[in-house]
Scaffold this active site. Sequence first.
Site, PDB file in Angstrom:
ATOM      1  N   TRP A   1       0.838  -1.213   0.000  1.00  0.00           N
ATOM      2  CA  TRP A   1       0.000   0.000   0.000  1.00  0.00           C
ATOM      3  C   TRP A   1       0.862   1.248   0.000  1.00  0.00           C
ATOM      4  O   TRP A   1       0.533   2.240  -0.650  1.00  0.00           O
ATOM      5  CB  TRP A   1      -0.969  -0.008   1.187  1.00  0.00           C
ATOM      6  CG  TRP A   1      -1.918  -1.154   1.127  1.00  0.00           C
ATOM      7  CD1 TRP A   1      -2.035  -2.176   2.026  1.00  0.00           C
ATOM      8  CD2 TRP A   1      -2.882  -1.427   0.107  1.00  0.00           C
ATOM      9  NE1 TRP A   1      -3.000  -3.051   1.612  1.00  0.00           N
ATOM     10  CE2 TRP A   1      -3.537  -2.629   0.445  1.00  0.00           C
ATOM     11  CE3 TRP A   1      -3.252  -0.772  -1.066  1.00  0.00           C
ATOM     12  CZ2 TRP A   1      -4.547  -3.187  -0.349  1.00  0.00           C
ATOM     13  CZ3 TRP A   1      -4.254  -1.330  -1.861  1.00  0.00           C
ATOM     14  CH2 TRP A   1      -4.888  -2.515  -1.493  1.00  0.00           C
TER      15      TRP A   1
ATOM     16  N   ASP B   1      -0.900   6.910   6.461  1.00  0.00           N
ATOM     17  CA  ASP B   1      -1.973   5.961   6.206  1.00  0.00           C
ATOM     18  C   ASP B   1      -2.007   5.022   7.416  1.00  0.00           C
ATOM     19  O   ASP B   1      -1.091   4.242   7.639  1.00  0.00           O
ATOM     20  CB  ASP B   1      -1.656   5.188   4.917  1.00  0.00           C
ATOM     21  CG  ASP B   1      -2.688   4.100   4.600  1.00  0.00           C
ATOM     22  OD1 ASP B   1      -3.592   3.873   5.411  1.00  0.00           O
ATOM     23  OD2 ASP B   1      -2.558   3.482   3.520  1.00  0.00           O
TER      24      ASP B   1
ATOM     25  N   LYS C   1     -10.972  -1.979   8.132  1.00  0.00           N
ATOM     26  CA  LYS C   1      -9.976  -2.803   8.808  1.00  0.00           C
ATOM     27  C   LYS C   1     -10.267  -2.799  10.326  1.00  0.00           C
ATOM     28  O   LYS C   1     -10.698  -3.771  10.871  1.00  0.00           O
ATOM     29  CB  LYS C   1      -8.563  -2.286   8.540  1.00  0.00           C
ATOM     30  CG  LYS C   1      -8.241  -2.077   7.047  1.00  0.00           C
ATOM     31  CD  LYS C   1      -7.895  -3.365   6.325  1.00  0.00           C
ATOM     32  CE  LYS C   1      -7.943  -3.270   4.816  1.00  0.00           C
ATOM     33  NZ  LYS C   1      -6.931  -2.484   4.167  1.00  0.00           N
TER      34      LYS C   1
END
Length: 363
Positions: A107, A175, A199
């Site tokens: 990511w 992030d 998540k």
Amino acid sequence: MKESISNHKIYLGAGPAALPAMVLQEASKAIIEFQNSGLSILEIPHRGSLVQSILDESNILVRELCNLTDEYEVLWLPGGGRMQFCMIPMNFLGDDETAGYVDSGHWAHDAMKYGSHFGNALSICSSKNVDYCTLPIFPTSIPNHLAYLHLTTNNTIYGTQWHTLPTHNTTLIADMSSDIFGLPRKFSNFDIFYAVAQKNLGAAGVTLVVVKREMLEKTKRILPPMLCYAAHAKKQSVLNTPPVYAIYISLLMLRWIKHKSLSVLHEENLKKAALLYNEIDRNNLFYPLVTNESDRSLMNVCFRTKDDKTAIEFSDFCTHNNIAGIKGHRSVGGFRASLYNATTLENVKTLVAVMQEFERIYS
Ligand SMILES: *Cc1c(COP(=O)(O)O)cnc(C)c1O
């Protein structure tokens, strides 16, 4: 409210991830009728007082849990993590400017690639050459002309996590999709941090974005409102029809987190992770992906079997024992147990017992 739902599997998927039974029950009630309104939460008008109260309480809880003053704006935006990968450089990286990216995983790398569409995206450090099985070594000094530095606090796919964050002297953007509220952090060190809800914070469809107000004046381009943080802030997350139900589930999660407290959740998460890593290190049929103990994620525990045959057998054994979502990401293979806040110590004990039983039968 029950602590568990009968027939519910032990779900260890990385995202969408498990939610506490209480949250699922409360959320399902709201579908039928929300707060004696005579309407479903799916029907209530998005500019009305009921939605406003969901947003207001969510924002207060985020500020409280992060220990932030109102110099930060709390936003609930659509488009998931990848939309933030776009919006950050669109808003804060000029054509001729350079942003630094910590390339610590899939990511993190994706975020960097998206950045390069708008300006120069510079890798400050990377562990790509070792397939991200460790955190990269953070350089002692970083260029001082950076528009911002972007990092990923927990690498969901490879199972590494920054437990303490590198020091910085620049605009810092993080992030936090897969570890927000899994451990206490000094959130006021960041100029922007964001987390997809699916998540550790609820359901897919919404992303929590917390941005320092002074950043909103630094937009580098004239953008259509939907892509502009300042425009979203001005409209307080109701620029367009927001994903009200997803935001409501995040509110239920925030209440649940506050009720348990961040420090208790962190302690539980430390226990859960230690239990599972110990078993992976001990059990002859498994080995860990991340060998450097200080880099190991509390949230996503990645491991492999010695060979493919054992992998297939273990996968079937988990299914047979009502454990789901434990397959590793397709780019890595092997197994990944995600131990987000909603996964209980009991769940992890069950997994460990299953691994021990598997060793007893199959080795
Ligand atoms: C899951 C994840 C993303 C991607 O989220 P999408 O909503 O699917 O775009 C981004 N960053 C991290 C750290 C993630 O774990």
